[in-house]
Design an enzyme around this catalytic site. Structure first.
Site: not given
Length: 745
Positions: A709, A714
């Site tokens: 996150h 990511d």
């Protein structure tokens, strides 16, 4: 000189259209009682054209309305423009233009336009009441209600207990009214609009400049002159609306019996097909009765399929043989040939599958993954062709430009009010039969370029921009059509247009995607990417084009990863999940080529609004962190350049790509990239994994995800998934593990 004059006329049409658009963008304030003037406009039209199809009840309805005070007339029109038939009298006090709203409702009650609710209205009441009012009614009627039950649960419970629900237990009883005489109103609106339409929204859109009206013709005749025809069509349109209602088999059988006394008609056939589908798994007799009475495709196709499904093989064979003997259309014939060969000729595959398998195959770079037609055009351009995507637009545009007068401007054109945009007689053979002499006089000139050019230029000059439901006006339409006509004088284009005129409802769609031209010769290609299927209507249009002398081929596309192709793998952190109401807080992206990361992009973004506390906890991005960060408008150009020429990749790409597109729209810029989803790609490449969330996949394949996150982390992890999908890295799954719980913004 001719071409110069043509473009002068085109430009003048465009300037006129722009002027109209500019004028329509100014703020329009409607008068207080605009809706009442709309209703009077409608009933004046009806009284002028439809007296011959009024019954006494309709005459009395209009007489009663005219006798109302203006306040009561306003209240009634407000009522019919609202959803549903039940309403609360208090809600009418919000209309300031109605001087005495409660007195107006009483006047409407006396004239039988409304009434208090009664026992027959309970079902409507269950759908009207709020959850709180419905729960009170149920409890006071002795029916148990649990606090956990939703409104939908309460509606189901109430509708199953109508006999127990007493109107005296309904707290709102004295405030509720029900609209009456709605059958008469529905019929009058049907006469005007030619379909079931229960409001006057089109008038409002017209007055606001949103919906164009009065542009195709101004002299309107009646849609019906015979009462029997009007009532029959109204019956079938109404029954189509009721298809989702619960009806007994006895009711349906009675209506089927009535339908046998009515001549074949597209609306009747639409209802019959709806009945057949509704009862297919419930009552075979009703299904077959409906299909046998239906005179349109695909009724006999459904019969053949169902007989075979129900193991009534000889009946299926008989239907197929009847189709082969006398087909209603090409699509039906193609189905019968294919189905007969597979079921009775012991052929293992259908003709559509065979054609697709035997068609030519080309390999394209996956940069064209979302736009295979453009990839085929680019491929053929390298071979000296010019190509463009035309599909149905070429044919309906050519049809509309050549036959505009017969379609829209003729005294017998089947447009019946200012809002009609498509002639009613295109549904069936009536259009051709009615205009045969005029249509054929144009079709015989199809090989005379000068004559056809004159017809097309006349249409463009006089009618450019007039809204219709056949085709959209663009500046490229007329040049494309004229160039096509000039290069196809050795083809039988008239055969295609004649076929369209005879059954436009069948032959207006299904044409090949691409038109190619080389050395003045026109050909067509239907493009089929992986997972696409060939349909009977596409095959029938290919057959039609071949009959006219055109080369048509089906082209299969196979994808190949280009080792030099650049991908940009993107991840976003946001204030929430909806692009229209939330904003980006961080962008992370990695540029990859040949299985390697070659560049990175990372920035916090000021969302110009507070970040919800649970999002701050999830991502670790706080309001303080983004307070001095650049706004999206300040990083947009850098991100645009970073992703230029690359395939946009993300895990659940619709989310990230949708947010990026919305942010660019906010600064009035377009953003378009071919995009690829690693979630979908991993499902295809590695089926059987319990969860395809990013956290679980990285755990499963032992990929580093140290700051889940956070956007760049990511994005880097998603890039590793891309390498697995494209074969640049070998998978390294764990032996056994439980799915990891995912938390998404």
């Amino acid at each position: 000189m001719r071409a110069f004059c043509f473009w002068c006329r085109i430009l003048s049409c465009l300037f006129a259209s722009c002027a109209l658009l500019w004028a329509s963008m100014s703020v329009i304030v409607l008068p207080d009682k605009y809706y009442l003037s709309h209703f009077f406009e409608l009933i004046q039209h009806l009284e002028a054209h439809y007296q011959s199809v009024f019954e006494p009840a309709h005459v009395d309805f209009l007489k009663s309305f005219h006798a109302l005070s203006e306040d009561a007339q306003c209240a009634y029109v407000r009522m019919i423009n609202r959803k549903g038939l039940v309403f609360n009298n208090i809600s009418f006090t919000k209309y300031p233009e109605i001087n005495d709203p409660l007195g107006s409702l009483k006047e409407l009650e006396n004239a039988k336009f409304l009434s208090r609710v009664n026992e027959t209205d309970k079902l409507m009441l269950t759908e009207f009441l709020t959850k709180t009012d419905l729960a009170k009614w149920l409890k006071k009627s002795g029916i148990r209600v649990a606090s956990s039950e939703s409104r939908a649960d309460l509606v189901i419970k109430a509708q199953g207990s109508l006999d127990q629900l007493l109107l005296t237990n309904l707290e709102l009883y004295d405030e509720l009214f029900v609209q009456r005489r709605f059958e008469e109103l529905d019929y009058l609106l049907f006469l005007y609009f030619g379909k079931i339409q229960r409001n006057l929204t089109l008038y409002t859109l017209r007055d606001l400049g949103i919906r164009q009206a009065h542009s195709l013709k101004t002299d309107f005749k009646a849609r019906y002159i015979e009462l029997t025809a009007a009532k029959q069509d109204y019956f079938f349109y109404s029954e189509i609306e009721r298809l989702s209602d619960v009806q007994s088999e006895a009711e349906i059988l009675e209506k089927l019996e009535f339908s046998r006394s009515v001549a074949t008609d597209p609306i009747k056939d639409q209802w019959l097909l709806g009945i057949a589908i509704k009862f297919e798994d419930v009552n075979q007799d009703i299904t077959l009765a409906a299909l046998k009475e239906c005179g349109s495709h695909p009724a006999r196709e459904r019969q053949a399929r169902l007989f075979y499904k129900w193991e009534q093989v000889e009946q299926s064979r008989a239907v197929l043989e009847a189709i082969l003997e006398d087909p209603h259309c090409d699509e039906e014939l193609l189905f019968a040939e294919d189905f007969f060969a597979r079921k009775f000729g012991k052929k293992r595959t259908g003709s559509l599958t065979d054609i697709l398998k035997s068609s030519k195959q080309v390999t394209l770079s996956d940069v064209y993954l979302k736009k295979p037609e453009q990839g085929v055009i680019d491929l053929y351009q390298k071979q000296g062709y010019t190509g463009q995507f035309v599909e149905n637009y070429l044919w309906v545009g050519l049809f509309g430009l050549i036959f505009w007068e017969e379609l829209f401007a003729s005294p017998v054109a089947k447009l019946f009010n200012p809002f009609d945009r498509k002639p009613a007689d295109l549904a069936g053979p009536v259009f051709y039969n009615r205009n045969e002499v005029l249509l054929e006089s144009k079709l015989v000139q199809m090989n005379d370029y000068n004559a056809i050019e004159f017809i097309i230029l006349k249409t463009v000059t006089e009618h450019y921009g007039k809204m219709n439901d056949l085709f959209q006006w663009t500046t490229s339409l007329a040049p494309m059509v004229l160039d096509f006509v000039r290069k196809t004088r050795n083809k039988n284009v008239a055969h295609i247009l004649r076929t369209m005129a005879r059954r436009f409802d069948v032959y207006h769609s299904g044409y090949p995607d691409l038109m190619l031209e080389k050395n003045g010769e026109i050909s067509f290609i239907e493009v089929k990417a992986d997972g696409d299927s060939l349909k009977y209507n596409q095959l029938s249009k290919a057959r039609l084009l071949r009959e006219a002398g055109f080369d048509v081929e089906v082209l299969r596309v196979k994808w190949q990863s280009d080792p030099n192709q650049v991908y940009v793998v993107v991840d976003l952190e946001t204030t929430g999940g909806a692009p229209h109401s939330h904003r980006i807080t961080e962008i992370g992206a990695v540029k990859v080529q040949g299985g390697k990361i070659i560049d990175e992009f990372q920035t916090l973004v000021n969302p110009e609004r507070p970040i919800p506390s649970f999002i701050q906890k999830l991502t670790g991005i706080t309001d303080q962190m983004v307070a001095d960060a650049p706004k999206f408008s300040e990083v947009a150009e850098r991100f645009n350049q970073f992703t230029d020429g690359a395939i946009f990749v993300a895990h659940n790409v619709k989310f990230d790509y949708g947010f990026i597109q919305k942010e660019f729209l906010r600064i009035e810029q377009d953003y378009s990239r071919t995009h690829l989803c690693t979630c979908i790609g991993m499902k295809k490449s590695f089926p059987g994994i319990k969860s395809y969330g990013l956290k679980n996949l990285t755990n499963h394949f032992q990929i580093s995800l140290t700051q889940h996150h956070r956007a760049l982390c990511d994005a880097q992890a998603s890039a590793e998934l891309l390498f697995l999908m494209t074969g640049y890295k070998e998978p390294n799954p764990r032996k056994q593990e439980e799915p990891v719980a995912e938390q998404e913004t």
